[in-house]
Design a protein around this motif. Structure first.
Motif, short mmCIF file in Angstrom:
data_model
loop_
_atom_site.label_atom_id
_atom_site.label_comp_id
_atom_site.label_asym_id
_atom_site.label_seq_id
_atom_site.Cartn_x
_atom_site.Cartn_y
_atom_site.Cartn_z
N UNK A 193 0.62 -0.85 -0.06
CA UNK A 193 0.17 0.11 0.05
C UNK A 193 0.43 0.88 -0.17
N UNK A 194 2.10 1.29 0.62
CA UNK A 194 2.77 2.38 0.84
C UNK A 194 3.88 3.16 -0.73
N UNK A 195 3.33 1.81 -1.92
CA UNK A 195 3.52 1.83 -3.31
C UNK A 195 2.20 2.39 -3.48
N UNK A 196 1.60 2.30 -3.33
CA UNK A 196 0.09 2.97 -4.17
C UNK A 196 -0.45 4.25 -3.62
N UNK A 197 -0.13 4.25 -2.24
CA UNK A 197 -0.03 6.22 -1.61
C UNK A 197 1.07 6.50 -2.40
N UNK A 198 2.41 6.30 -2.91
CA UNK A 198 3.25 7.25 -3.40
C UNK A 198 3.21 7.39 -4.94
N UNK A 199 1.96 6.20 -5.51
CA UNK A 199 1.67 6.78 -6.81
C UNK A 199 0.96 7.54 -6.72
N UNK A 200 0.11 7.66 -6.05
CA UNK A 200 -1.07 8.60 -5.83
C UNK A 200 -0.69 10.02 -5.57
N UNK A 201 0.33 9.67 -5.33
CA UNK A 201 0.92 11.26 -5.07
C UNK A 201 1.45 11.79 -5.75
N UNK A 205 1.21 15.29 -8.36
CA UNK A 205 2.05 16.40 -8.62
C UNK A 205 2.23 16.45 -10.26
N UNK A 206 1.94 15.23 -11.24
CA UNK A 206 2.10 15.37 -12.42
C UNK A 206 0.91 15.58 -13.14
N UNK A 207 -0.04 15.85 -12.41
CA UNK A 207 -1.59 15.87 -13.62
C UNK A 207 -2.14 14.55 -13.87
N UNK A 208 -2.01 13.56 -12.73
CA UNK A 208 -2.64 12.98 -13.07
C UNK A 208 -4.08 13.01 -12.50
N UNK A 209 -5.18 12.08 -13.83
CA UNK A 209 -6.60 12.05 -13.03
C UNK A 209 -7.51 10.47 -12.32
N UNK A 210 -5.92 10.00 -11.87
CA UNK A 210 -7.11 8.62 -11.32
C UNK A 210 -5.21 8.04 -11.39
N UNK A 211 -5.75 6.46 -10.42
CA UNK A 211 -5.52 5.45 -10.01
C UNK A 211 -6.17 3.90 -10.20
N UNK A 277 -0.41 12.44 -26.04
CA UNK A 277 -2.54 12.08 -26.36
C UNK A 277 -2.65 11.79 -24.72
N UNK A 278 -4.31 11.12 -24.38
CA UNK A 278 -4.94 10.45 -23.81
C UNK A 278 -4.09 9.52 -23.12
N UNK A 279 -3.98 9.00 -22.00
CA UNK A 279 -2.40 7.91 -22.09
C UNK A 279 -3.03 7.05 -20.63
N UNK A 280 -3.03 5.84 -20.38
CA UNK A 280 -2.58 5.33 -19.03
C UNK A 280 -1.53 4.91 -19.35
N UNK A 281 -0.48 4.88 -18.18
CA UNK A 281 0.82 4.45 -17.88
C UNK A 281 0.95 3.45 -16.69
N UNK A 316 7.29 1.92 -6.55
CA UNK A 316 6.05 3.13 -7.17
C UNK A 316 7.67 4.72 -7.99
N UNK A 317 8.89 4.84 -7.71
CA UNK A 317 9.84 5.22 -7.91
C UNK A 317 9.27 5.05 -9.60
N UNK A 318 9.59 4.11 -10.15
CA UNK A 318 9.43 4.05 -11.93
C UNK A 318 7.90 4.39 -12.11
N UNK A 319 7.42 4.28 -10.98
CA UNK A 319 5.69 5.12 -12.06
C UNK A 319 6.04 6.48 -11.69
N UNK A 320 6.44 6.85 -10.64
CA UNK A 320 7.05 9.13 -10.81
C UNK A 320 7.94 8.98 -11.73
N UNK A 321 8.91 8.93 -11.89
CA UNK A 321 9.45 9.10 -13.65
C UNK A 321 8.84 8.95 -13.96
#
Length: 336
Positions: A193-201, A205-211, A277-281, A316-321
């Protein structure tokens, strides 16, 4: 003759002899039946195991009399107070609590440590809580440690209802209302869950609309996720889906491109052609990476260039990058 009469006098009459006689089985059957099998320890009212069982049942029903319920890990459900369970959760930490209050998350109780060192955040927390009439309890630091399951609470915690997950359509609606191209993050097999929280953060920060997370074998929004998100859990919605690969297919039909992250991906994340473009990572687990079906649902599998001395990046680091790279590419496109 005297000896014979004496001997006859010592003989008992038939049926008067003590002990079993012929035909006595029916008379003694009940005595031979016994009391049946020995009851289990927890079923014996005088046994300590029975007392433990009763206490456990009281805790499970929330009638232990010690206050609220506990959950797991920033959101927390057991009967001793906020921390591990399913009915209530606890958000801990000044940033997480303040963001939750600012976002209007329902609060049942605000816990504040006695002799709390005040700062701008705690003053705003108390101001919001008093203005909305929340139940405020001042507790000792050891009690707050116990209520929060030993997490780093910084002297404040709020008890809140369980997290309400969004629907996939809700994320798409939020993306459509955004002034920027939709940007969503999907987690494939991420169980911490800490990885989930970091990805949400990072998403916030970078304009994501949801997880997006799967319902099974994946982390949910627990107290640990709330804490790690530093309050982003109050602003970035999380949708739970039954089948992630199928959900990605629906997002593609809605016009989104899907980019999966993998250390051996043939394309660097900074070179993805449709980042604007509209994107899902999609971020895979650290051990197994992307599952086969999810990988097949991706339009492209991208990698983050790293030195050979490092085997892999934290999920979560990979997701943030990746989110940063997407934001950078979008910023460049606006300038051009």
């Amino acid at each position: 003759m005297a000896g014979n009469s004496k001997r006859r006098g010592a003989v008992r009459k038939p049926g008067s002899k003590k002990g079993a006689t012929v035909g006595s089985g029916g008379q003694r059957r009940k005595g031979l039946e016994g009391r049946g099998p020995t009851p289990k320890a927890e079923d014996r009212t005088y046994h300590v195991a029975h007392k433990r069982k009763v206490e456990a049942e009281k805790k499970a029903s929330g009638s232990s009399g010690r206050g609220g319920e506990r959950t797991r890990g920033g959101r927390s459900g057991s009967s001793r107070g906020p921390g591990r369970g399913a009915t209530t959760e606890v958000v801990t930490g000044r940033n997480a609590v303040l963001e939750a209050l600012r976002a209007g998350v329902p609060v049942t109780t605000l816990y504040v440590a006695s002799r709390l060192e005040a700062d701008d955040r705690t003053r705003e927390i108390l101001q919001i809580a008093s203005g909305r009439g929340y139940n405020l309890l001042e507790v000792t630091k050891p009690e707050l440690d116990r209520l929060t399951d030993g997490s780093i609470h910084q002297g404040v915690a709020v008890q809140v209802p369980p997290y309400e997950y969004a629907d996939l359509d809700d994320l798409l609606d939020a993306a459509e209302r955004s002034t920027t191209a939709p940007l969503l993050v999907a987690l494939d097999g991420v169980t911490d869950p800490r990885n989930l929280g970091a990805v949400m953060r990072s998403a916030g920060a970078f304009g994501g609309q949801g997880v997006i997370v799967p319902e099974r074998r994946a982390a949910g929004v627990t107290a640990s996720a709330w804490k790690t998100s530093a309050g982003a859990a109050a602003r970035v919605p999380v949708a739970r889906v039954t089948n992630l690969a199928r959900a990605l297919g629906e997002l593609k039909q809605a016009g989104c491109f899907v980019v999966g992250l993998d250390g051996e991906g043939p394309t660097a994340i900074g070179d993805v052609a449709f980042a604007t473009d509209p994107l899902v990572v999609v971020v895979g687990s650290e051990g197994k990476g992307l599952s086969r079906l999810v990988r097949e649902a991706c339009d492209v599998v991208a990698s983050i260039p790293i030195t050979s001395a490092v085997e892999s990046l934290n999920a979560s680091v990979a997701g943030g990058i990746a989110l940063y790279e997407v934001a950078r590419l979008r910023s460049q496109a606006e300038v051009e």
